[in-house]
Design a protein around this motif. Structure first.
Motif, PDB file in Angstrom:
ATOM      1  N   PRO A 103     124.031  53.281  72.185  1.00 50.99           N
ATOM      2  CA  PRO A 103     123.087  53.759  73.196  1.00 50.99           C
ATOM      3  C   PRO A 103     123.718  54.040  74.561  1.00 50.99           C
ATOM      4  CG  PRO A 103     122.180  51.899  71.998  1.00 50.99           C
ATOM      5  CD  PRO A 103     123.633  51.987  71.629  1.00 50.99           C
ATOM      6  N   LEU A 104     122.952  54.766  75.374  1.00 53.93           N
ATOM      7  CA  LEU A 104     123.361  55.087  76.733  1.00 53.93           C
ATOM      8  C   LEU A 104     123.548  53.819  77.564  1.00 53.93           C
ATOM      9  CD1 LEU A 104     120.845  57.979  77.548  1.00 53.93           C
ATOM     10  CD2 LEU A 104     123.093  58.132  76.431  1.00 53.93           C
ATOM     11  N   VAL A 105     124.398  53.954  78.591  1.00 55.25           N
ATOM     12  CA  VAL A 105     124.537  52.894  79.599  1.00 55.25           C
ATOM     13  C   VAL A 105     123.849  53.392  80.865  1.00 55.25           C
ATOM     14  CG1 VAL A 105     126.124  51.593  81.036  1.00 55.25           C
ATOM     15  CG2 VAL A 105     126.702  52.067  78.654  1.00 55.25           C
ATOM     16  N   PHE A 106     122.983  52.575  81.417  1.00 56.84           N
ATOM     17  CA  PHE A 106     122.251  52.936  82.634  1.00 56.84           C
ATOM     18  C   PHE A 106     122.849  52.230  83.846  1.00 56.84           C
ATOM     19  CE2 PHE A 106     118.465  55.325  81.419  1.00 56.84           C
ATOM     20  CZ  PHE A 106     118.496  55.196  80.040  1.00 56.84           C
ATOM     21  N   GLY A 107     122.842  52.934  84.984  1.00 56.21           N
ATOM     22  CA  GLY A 107     123.165  52.303  86.243  1.00 56.21           C
ATOM     23  C   GLY A 107     122.038  51.387  86.677  1.00 56.21           C
ATOM     24  N   LYS A 108     122.269  50.659  87.771  1.00 57.19           N
ATOM     25  CA  LYS A 108     121.292  49.679  88.228  1.00 57.19           C
ATOM     26  C   LYS A 108     120.149  50.299  89.020  1.00 57.19           C
ATOM     27  CE  LYS A 108     124.447  45.780  88.113  1.00 57.19           C
ATOM     28  NZ  LYS A 108     125.053  44.639  88.837  1.00 57.19           N
ATOM     29  N   GLY A 109     120.268  51.576  89.303  1.00 58.92           N
ATOM     30  CA  GLY A 109     119.177  52.264  89.981  1.00 58.92           C
ATOM     31  C   GLY A 109     119.347  52.343  91.481  1.00 58.92           C
ATOM     32  N   THR A 110     118.779  53.406  92.067  1.00 60.64           N
ATOM     33  CA  THR A 110     118.731  53.584  93.519  1.00 60.64           C
ATOM     34  C   THR A 110     117.293  53.883  93.900  1.00 60.64           C
ATOM     35  OG1 THR A 110     120.985  54.437  93.664  1.00 60.64           O
ATOM     36  CG2 THR A 110     119.484  54.967  95.479  1.00 60.64           C
ATOM     37  N   ARG A 111     116.782  53.069  94.803  1.00 65.88           N
ATOM     38  CA  ARG A 111     115.414  53.312  95.269  1.00 65.88           C
ATOM     39  C   ARG A 111     115.454  54.267  96.453  1.00 65.88           C
ATOM     40  NH1 ARG A 111     111.850  50.442  98.766  1.00 65.88           N
ATOM     41  NH2 ARG A 111     113.357  48.757  98.971  1.00 65.88           N
ATOM     42  N   LEU A 112     114.753  55.384  96.323  1.00 71.86           N
ATOM     43  CA  LEU A 112     114.693  56.410  97.374  1.00 71.86           C
ATOM     44  C   LEU A 112     113.392  56.262  98.151  1.00 71.86           C
ATOM     45  CD1 LEU A 112     115.805  59.001  98.731  1.00 71.86           C
ATOM     46  CD2 LEU A 112     114.503  60.298  97.020  1.00 71.86           C
ATOM     47  N   SER A 113     113.516  56.098  99.441  1.00 73.23           N
ATOM     48  CA  SER A 113     112.364  56.101 100.337  1.00 73.23           C
ATOM     49  C   SER A 113     112.405  57.367 101.167  1.00 73.23           C
ATOM     50  CB  SER A 113     112.388  54.881 101.265  1.00 73.23           C
ATOM     51  OG  SER A 113     112.289  53.686 100.526  1.00 73.23           O
ATOM     52  N   VAL A 114     111.244  57.976 101.385  1.00 76.90           N
ATOM     53  CA  VAL A 114     111.143  59.185 102.195  1.00 76.90           C
ATOM     54  C   VAL A 114     110.246  58.877 103.379  1.00 76.90           C
ATOM     55  CG1 VAL A 114     110.535  61.623 102.239  1.00 76.90           C
ATOM     56  CG2 VAL A 114     111.447  60.607 100.141  1.00 76.90           C
TER      57      VAL A 114
END
Lengths: 113, 113
Positions: free
Chosen positions: B100-111
């Motif tokens: 399976p794919l490996v996912f990064g830990k994520g980036t939360r985007l605020s606008v």
């Protein structure tokens, strides 16, 4: 078109109780199926994946188990829940190779009290 | 082993400003690369993918990403941020073999308005 369902959407369970989360996919056959968990403030953790009926691969040892009784059905279970099992559980599917893109369900929010 | 690094767990931009979310990967084989978006209490939605061919990939909602092999990067950009872009973004990479794919830990985007 393909559709993925998860239920229940939300669940509150006491520590030590059993768990059963269900995922079904429509509109495709012989999909690869996946279970992920997102704990608060943490990324995606792959728990299990399956390439066919009765074929389950576990990525992380824990008190959870998975089963695939039918081609398009994937079940996540536990005999006794822990507080640390709380989180957002996501089911996903993909076709052909495990290297291809995955399509995610709406998720189940589990709170263990 | 394949891995994904997303620089910055939280990125904040003003409405109308450029969005740049960074993703670097390590892979021993030519990778497939993906960006996903997750809105609160929802599953992940595929934004775009790179498999082969053109290195600049366009996705939904005005996002695009460029595969740079020499930099092992796959950064996500959008020329002008909209309030509706506020979400969590995940980069993913394929692994060698049928895994399976490996996912990064994520980036939360605020606008910010």
């Amino acid at each position: 078109s393909q559709t993925i369902h998860q239920w229940p959407a939300t669940l509150v369970q006491p520590v030590g109780s059993p768990l059963s989360l269900e995922c079904t996919v429509e509109g495709t056959s012989n999909p690869n199926l996946y279970w992920y968990r997102q704990a608060a403030g943490r990324g995606l953790q792959l728990l299990f994946y399956s390439v066919g009926i009765g074929q389950i691969s576990s990525e992380v040892p824990q008190n959870l188990s998975a089963s695939r009784p039918q081609d398009r059905q994937f079940i996540l279970s536990s005999k006794k829940l822990l507080l640390s099992d709380s989180g957002f559980y996501l089911c996903a599917w993909s076709t052909d190779s495990l290297s291809y893109e995955q399509y995610f369900g709406p998720g189940t929010r589990l709170t263990v009290t | 082993a394949q891995s994904v690094t997303q620089l910055g767990s939280h990125v904040s931009v003003s409405e109308g400003a450029l969005v740049l979310l960074r993703c670097n990967y390590s892979s021993s084989v030519p990778p497939y690369l993906f960006w996903y978006v997750q809105y609160p209490n929802q599953g992940l939605q595929l934004l775009l993918k790179y498999t082969t061919g053109a290195t600049l990939v366009k996705g939904i909602n005005g996002f695009e990403a460029e595969f740079k092999k020499s930099e092992t990067s796959f950064h996500l950009t959008k020329p002008s941020a909209h309030m509706s872009d506020a979400a969590e973004y995940f980069c993913a990479v394929s692994r060698s073999g049928n895994t399976p794919l490996v996912f990064g830990k994520g980036t939360r985007l605020s606008v910010i308005a």
